[in-house]
Design an enzyme around this catalytic site. Sequence first.
Site, PDB file in Angstrom:
ATOM      1  N   TRP A   1     -38.777 -55.590   9.958  1.00  9.73           N
ATOM      2  CA  TRP A   1     -37.583 -55.030   9.321  1.00  9.73           C
ATOM      3  C   TRP A   1     -36.304 -55.711   9.805  1.00  9.73           C
ATOM      4  CZ3 TRP A   1     -34.792 -53.672  13.422  1.00  9.73           C
ATOM      5  CH2 TRP A   1     -35.476 -53.253  14.577  1.00  9.73           C
ATOM      6  N   ASN A   2     -36.345 -56.486  10.896  1.00 10.77           N
ATOM      7  CA  ASN A   2     -35.069 -57.009  11.425  1.00 10.77           C
ATOM      8  C   ASN A   2     -34.528 -58.184  10.611  1.00 10.77           C
ATOM      9  OD1 ASN A   2     -37.112 -58.658  12.381  1.00 10.77           O
ATOM     10  ND2 ASN A   2     -36.184 -59.008  14.376  1.00 10.77           N
TER      11      ASN A   2
ATOM     12  N   LYS B   1     -46.887 -57.756   2.907  1.00 11.80           N
ATOM     13  CA  LYS B   1     -46.537 -56.353   3.159  1.00 11.80           C
ATOM     14  C   LYS B   1     -45.176 -56.300   3.855  1.00 11.80           C
ATOM     15  CE  LYS B   1     -47.365 -53.657   6.668  1.00 11.80           C
ATOM     16  NZ  LYS B   1     -46.012 -53.075   6.702  1.00 11.80           N
ATOM     17  N   PRO B   2     -44.175 -55.714   3.169  1.00 11.62           N
ATOM     18  CA  PRO B   2     -42.889 -55.540   3.855  1.00 11.62           C
ATOM     19  C   PRO B   2     -42.980 -54.332   4.783  1.00 11.62           C
ATOM     20  CG  PRO B   2     -42.755 -54.626   1.636  1.00 11.62           C
ATOM     21  CD  PRO B   2     -44.153 -55.192   1.789  1.00 11.62           C
TER      22      PRO B   2
ATOM     23  N   GLY C   1     -43.774 -59.753  14.448  1.00  9.73           N
ATOM     24  CA  GLY C   1     -43.600 -58.379  14.922  1.00  9.73           C
ATOM     25  C   GLY C   1     -43.917 -58.294  16.397  1.00  9.73           C
ATOM     26  N   SER C   2     -44.339 -57.118  16.820  1.00  9.67           N
ATOM     27  CA  SER C   2     -44.526 -56.910  18.263  1.00  9.67           C
ATOM     28  C   SER C   2     -45.801 -57.580  18.761  1.00  9.67           C
ATOM     29  CB  SER C   2     -44.590 -55.416  18.565  1.00  9.67           C
ATOM     30  OG  SER C   2     -45.818 -54.900  18.109  1.00  9.67           O
TER      31      SER C   2
ATOM     32  N   GLU D   1     -45.799 -64.653  15.332  1.00 12.65           N
ATOM     33  CA  GLU D   1     -44.462 -64.785  15.932  1.00 12.65           C
ATOM     34  C   GLU D   1     -44.151 -63.413  16.523  1.00 12.65           C
ATOM     35  OE1 GLU D   1     -40.877 -64.154  16.448  1.00 12.65           O
ATOM     36  OE2 GLU D   1     -40.396 -64.741  14.379  1.00 12.65           O
ATOM     37  N   LEU D   2     -44.275 -63.304  17.858  1.00 16.36           N
ATOM     38  CA  LEU D   2     -44.320 -61.979  18.495  1.00 16.36           C
ATOM     39  C   LEU D   2     -43.083 -61.727  19.375  1.00 16.36           C
ATOM     40  CD1 LEU D   2     -48.150 -62.146  19.287  1.00 16.36           C
ATOM     41  CD2 LEU D   2     -47.018 -61.282  17.228  1.00 16.36           C
TER      42      LEU D   2
ATOM     43  N   CYS E   1     -35.899 -61.090  17.800  1.00 15.16           N
ATOM     44  CA  CYS E   1     -36.909 -61.499  18.802  1.00 15.16           C
ATOM     45  C   CYS E   1     -36.342 -62.503  19.800  1.00 15.16           C
ATOM     46  CB  CYS E   1     -38.111 -62.153  18.133  1.00 15.16           C
ATOM     47  SG  CYS E   1     -38.874 -61.115  16.924  1.00 15.16           S
TER      48      CYS E   1
ATOM     49  N   GLU F   1     -38.940 -55.910  26.335  1.00 19.04           N
ATOM     50  CA  GLU F   1     -38.033 -56.363  25.284  1.00 19.04           C
ATOM     51  C   GLU F   1     -37.114 -55.197  24.918  1.00 19.04           C
ATOM     52  OE1 GLU F   1     -40.032 -57.583  21.666  1.00 19.04           O
ATOM     53  OE2 GLU F   1     -38.442 -59.017  21.243  1.00 19.04           O
TER      54      GLU F   1
HETATM   55  C1  SIN Z   1     -36.733 -63.203  14.652  1.00 17.71           C
HETATM   56  O1  SIN Z   1     -36.118 -62.393  15.303  1.00 17.71           O
HETATM   57  O2  SIN Z   1     -37.959 -63.156  14.623  1.00 17.71           O
HETATM   58  C2  SIN Z   1     -36.067 -64.258  13.828  1.00 17.71           C
HETATM   59  C3  SIN Z   1     -34.831 -64.740  14.387  1.00 17.71           C
HETATM   60  C4  SIN Z   1     -34.351 -66.022  13.748  1.00 17.71           C
HETATM   61  O3  SIN Z   1     -34.974 -66.560  12.830  1.00 17.71           O
HETATM   62  O4  SIN Z   1     -33.326 -66.523  14.194  1.00 17.71           O
END
Ligand code: SIN
Length: 498
Positions: free
Chosen positions: A168-169, A192-193, A246-247, A268-269, A302, A399
């Site tokens: 969602w970010n 899937k959103p 995500g996490s 990508e965690l 992230c 985190e």
């Molecule tokens: C992310 O938080 O996974 C993406 C951040 C970004 O693309 O700069």
Amino acid sequence: MSQALEASAAKDWALSDPSLLKTQAYINGEWVGADDGATFKVYNPANHEVLAEVADVGASETRRAIEAAEVAQKEWAAKSAVERSTILRRWNDLMLENTEDLAIIMTLEQGKIVAESRGEIVYAASFIEWFAEEGKRVYGDVLPLAQTDRRGIVIKQPVGVCAAITPWNFPSAMLARKAAPALAVGCSMVAKPPHETPLSMLAMAGLAERAGLPAGLLNILPTSKASTVGNEMCENPVVRKLTFTGSTAVGKLLTKQCSDTLKRLSMELGGNAPVIVFDDADLEQAVQGAAAAKYRNSGQTCICANRIIVQDTIYDAFVEELKKVVGTYKVGDGMDETVTHGPLITRRALEDIKELVDDAVANGATVAAGGEFGEGNSHFVEPTILCNVDDGMRIFKEEIFGPIAPIFKFSTEEEAIAMANDTEFGLAAYLYTNDQGRCWRVAEAIEYGMVGVNETAISSQLIPFGGVKESGQGREGSRYGIDEYVETKYICLGNLGT
Ligand code: SIN
């Protein structure tokens, strides 16, 4: 509670093109409701108003989407890369033409300030434009073999049907970073959103349809039943690859679930990014960079700075300068153009962050700025600076995902490197120094997939985004990003009579 942290009245907004606000799932080129008619509500995190009721799909719709994606993929892969590129470029253009509407939709459902939402739409489109071009450059090889009457040929072929689960970010950029390379090389996608922010992805799919993307190639499955849809994606043998942002906890679970069908994975965690500031750095530059990396998207990124690690000789000066920057911030509804920091996505997120701050304060941390959390159902948190923190506190290990900047102290380069590496995560790290030798030494010694040296705005479509250790595997963006969606095939041509 200060006025700014209370839920604000809804701000006026209107879309130039209301048809971009879609509430149905997109399967095989059709906009459809859930089989059982179920819906779920999407809320504005700034004021808790219901923005939309969206189709709540389950396993059967997911299976149909995967079947459609399988059929569509074969025809799509048979087209030339140039034909695929033409459609992707139209999608990019439509995204850019509709930036304002897409940004409004994003701010309403995600909360980030509308200026950041505009930036994210341009960022998302940049992946589509990049991969539309890069898809034309998927080259093979001719190998010299030991036998003179043979040739070894290496070709790259699309992986096939890919599934994507996005966070969602970054509601739009994360779909673009996955779907664009997949589609460019001839894969299809079921996506899937997150249930908090499905509207941005649905709007993007509407534009992909307008761009002429054939039915079945991009399927969007909004749901409140993440595990039902996720299980089908992970267990269905037709899906050849799963890409997830995500996490780390969920990434590990999905990895296990995909093991029975041995799917390709991109993960990508989570991150625990250090910003190391040496006393030979340009202080102003370091403060600005650290603040940008910490407070972007209200700390919900992230690669946000999680631990600011400052050399003891400049610690106090750094904190004083950072306090000045934080003093200029204004928290509120992201639709208000004067606001610099929007709400957190959920009340639960706020409570998790408050626990981390309470733990730090109970163990001796002091609040140098901010520190207020909205009460009741508010999602607002003041951008905060914590001093007197140490590596025994939860805030060093976990985190944060919110606008809290703990400032740690170090004295030697070795100590800074050890502190930076003292985590299971390894996504992004940053360092500030004017010593060229130190730039190289530290950048090479810290265990991260991405390192910003005297710079924290490191993301773009041109770079390989991704982490090491428990921050994941695979890279997104750049020429490396395309490798995630192709298989390497060796063909031996024998008996050539040469
Ligand atoms: C992310 O938080 O996974 C993406 C951040 C970004 O693309 O700069």
